[in-house]
Scaffold this active site. Structure first.
Site, PDB file in Angstrom:
ATOM      1  CD  GLN A   1     -57.828 -42.007  14.932  1.00  0.00           C
ATOM      2  OE1 GLN A   1     -58.745 -42.584  14.380  1.00  0.00           O
ATOM      3  NE2 GLN A   1     -57.633 -40.709  14.801  1.00  0.00           N
ATOM      4  N   GLY A   2     -55.545 -44.509  18.593  1.00  0.00           N
ATOM      5  CA  GLY A   2     -55.974 -44.439  19.985  1.00  0.00           C
ATOM      6  C   GLY A   2     -56.375 -43.027  20.357  1.00  0.00           C
TER       7      GLY A   2
ATOM      8  CD  GLU B   1     -60.782 -39.693  11.418  1.00  0.00           C
ATOM      9  OE1 GLU B   1     -61.557 -40.614  11.722  1.00  0.00           O
ATOM     10  OE2 GLU B   1     -60.103 -39.064  12.253  1.00  0.00           O
TER      11      GLU B   1
ATOM     12  CB  SER C   1     -70.430 -35.511  16.635  1.00  0.00           C
ATOM     13  OG  SER C   1     -70.434 -34.248  17.274  1.00  0.00           O
ATOM     14  CG  ASN C   2     -72.223 -34.790  10.918  1.00  0.00           C
ATOM     15  OD1 ASN C   2     -71.051 -35.160  10.848  1.00  0.00           O
ATOM     16  ND2 ASN C   2     -73.135 -35.199  10.062  1.00  0.00           N
ATOM     17  CD  GLU C   3     -74.787 -33.449  16.347  1.00  0.00           C
ATOM     18  OE1 GLU C   3     -75.892 -33.917  16.039  1.00  0.00           O
ATOM     19  OE2 GLU C   3     -73.720 -34.101  16.273  1.00  0.00           O
TER      20      GLU C   3
END
Length: 395
Positions: free
Chosen positions: A126-127, A244, A380-382
Site C-alpha cells: 500500500q502506497g 482496513e 490516527s485515533n484522534e
C-alpha cells in the site's frame, strides 16, 4: 436485534475449526504463537491452503472467487483462526485492493488482477502515507503527471508494510495540484520493479524489518493503471480505509492476548503469590475484559447492520479506536506482569543456558513496542474521533 449465533453459524464454526485442525501446519502456528516475523514462504503457503478451500478472499463475492460469506461468517472464521494461532491473511491485495477493484475497477482490471491476487502470482503493498502526510493523508505530495498514454510519477511513500515482499504497489497520487486537497488525487497501480522505483528498509526499534520507504523518480506506468476516475481517488481511499479500520479492531486477536495475559498472571509470582491474586493487577485485567466484551458486542451489532445494508459505515471508527486501545492495554499488562524480564529483545533473552523469563515470552518487548503503532496507522485515533463527531454526532 438477535446477537446469538444461528444453528447454521454454529455449524460453520465447527467446519472452520475442523479445517484448521487438519490443515494448519504446526510449524506455522508455532511461529505465530512465538510472535516473531513470519517468512514470506510461510505466508504464501498459508494463503495457498486457504485458497484451495475457497476461503482466502473472505470479503469477495462468489463470482470473483470469494466464499460469499456474510459478515458474521467472516467474523467466525477470523475468531477461529485466532484461537488456532493461524497467521493473519496479508490484507493488501485481498482485503484492500481486491474490494476496490470489484467496486471501482473496469472489467479488464477485474479479470486480470483479481485471479493473480488469489493464486499468489502478485503480492501487493500500500502506497498511502508520506512524510508529512500520515494521518492528514489528503496533503500527500506524490505527483502523477499524464504524458500521452502514460503516467510519470515522482514522490515518496513511507511506512510501506511488507513492501520488501511485494512486486506491486497501489498508490494515491496527486494528479491535479490546483484542485482542493481531496479533489485532485487518483488511485494508480505501479510495478515495484519499474525503472525509478526504489525501496529502502526501515528498521524498527526492536530490530525487525516490517516497513519501508518507497521512492518514485520519473516512474512511467500505463495510463490504464488508473483505477476508477481521474482525480476521484479520495473516494476510493475512504472506501478502502473503512475496510482496513474494521480489521484493525482485531477482536479475536485481543481475546487471544487476554487469555495469554491470564495464563501469564497464573505463572508469575509476586511476593510469593501468583500475580493473578494481586488486587490491582486483577482489577486492570477485569477492566480490559469488560471493555473487550463490550467491543465484541459492538462489533456483532455492526456486523448485523452490515449484513442488512451490505457495507460498514463510519461507525467502524469506533472499532478502530477501542480495538487499538484494548490491544495496547493487553500488551502493557503482559509487560507489567513480566517486570524486568520483559525488557530483553529477541536474541538477548538467554545468557548461555540461563533463560531470563518464560520461553514463550521472548517476543514480549517487541510486541509491546510494535503495537504502539496501531493507534496511529489506518487513520490516527484522534482523526477517528473527528470522523465520528462529524458523521454521527453532526458537530
Amino acid at each position: 436485534m438477535d446477537l446469538n449465533f444461528t444453528q447454521e453459524e454454529r455449524n460453520f464454526r465447527e467446519e472452520v475449526r475442523s479445517y484448521l485442525a487438519e490443515n494448519l501446519p504446526a510449524r506455522i502456528s508455532d511461529a505465530v504463537r512465538a510472535g516473531g516475523e513470519l517468512t514470506k514462504e510461510m505466508m504464501v503457503e498459508w494463503h495457498a491452503i486457504l485458497n484451495r478451500k475457497g476461503w482466502l478472499a473472505t470479503i469477495w463475492p462468489v463470482e470473483h472467487g470469494g466464499p460469499g460469506w456474510t459478515p458474521v461468517e467472516k467474523y467466525i472464521f477470523e475468531d477461529e483462526c485466532c484461537k488456532a494461532y493461524a497467521p493473519r491473511i496479508v490484507p493488501f491485495g485481498l482485503s484492500m485492493l481486491g474490494p476496490v477493484l470489484i467496486k471501482f475497477g473496469n472489467d479488464a482490471q477485474k479479470s486480470t488482477i483479481l485471479p493473480r491476487i488469489l493464486d499468489g502470482t502478485d503480492w501487493w503493498c500500500q502506497g498511502y502515507s508520506e512524510p508529512g502526510a500520515g494521518s492528514d493523508l489528503a496533503s500527500l505530495k506524490t505527483r502523477a503527471v499524464r504524458d500521452g498514454d502514460e503516467w510519470v510519477i515522482n514522490g515518496q511513500k513511507t511506512w510501506t508494510t511488507l513492501g520488501q515482499h511485494a512486486d506491486k504497489i497501489f498508490c494515491l497520487c496527486r494528479t491535479d495540484p490546483d484542485a482542493k486537497q481531496q479533489a485532485g488525487i487518483s488511485f494508480i497501480l505501479v510495478d515495484m520493479d519499474a525503472p525509478g522505483v526504489e525501496l529502502r528498509p526501515i528498521k524498527l526499534i526492536e530490530g525487525g524489518h516490517e516497513v519501508n520507504e518507497v521512492f518514485f523518480t520519473d516512474v512511467r506506468v500505463p495510463y490504464t493503471n488508473l483505477v476508477g476516475e481521474e482525480n476521484k481517488g479520495w473516494t476510493i481511499a475512504k472506501y478502502l480505509l473503512t475496510h482496513e479500520r474494521t480489521g484493525i479492531a482485531g477482536v479475536g486477536f485481543s481475546m487471544q492476548a487476554l487469555e495469554e495475559v491470564k495464563s501469564l498472571a497464573r505463572k508469575v509470582k509476586r511476593n510469593g503469590k501468583p500475580l493473578a491474586q494481586d488486587p490491582l493487577f486483577s482489577a486492570r485485567v477485569a477492566q480490559v475484559e469488560i471493555d473487550l466484551e463490550a467491543m465484541k458486542l459492538t462489533n456483532l451489532r455492526m456486523l448485523f447492520k452490515a449484513q442488512q445494508q451490505g457495507a460498514p459505515g463510519p461507525e467502524t471508527s469506533i472499532l478502530k479506536i477501542k480495538g487499538t486501545v484494548i490491544g495496547q492495554e493487553l500488551k502493557d499488562l503482559a509487560r507489567r506482569a513480566l517486570g524486568p524480564v520483559a525488557a530483553p529483545f529477541p536474541g538477548h533473552i538467554t545468557d548461555g543456558n540461563i533463560m531470563f523469563g518464560p520461553e514463550d515470552t521472548a517476543q514480549n518487548a517487541a510486541r509491546y513496542f510494535n503495537n504502539r503503532k496501531t493507534s496511529i496507522f489506518g487513520g490516527s485515533n484522534e482523526i477517528q474521533r473527528n470522523i465520528l463527531t462529524k458523521t454521527m454526532l453532526e458537530l
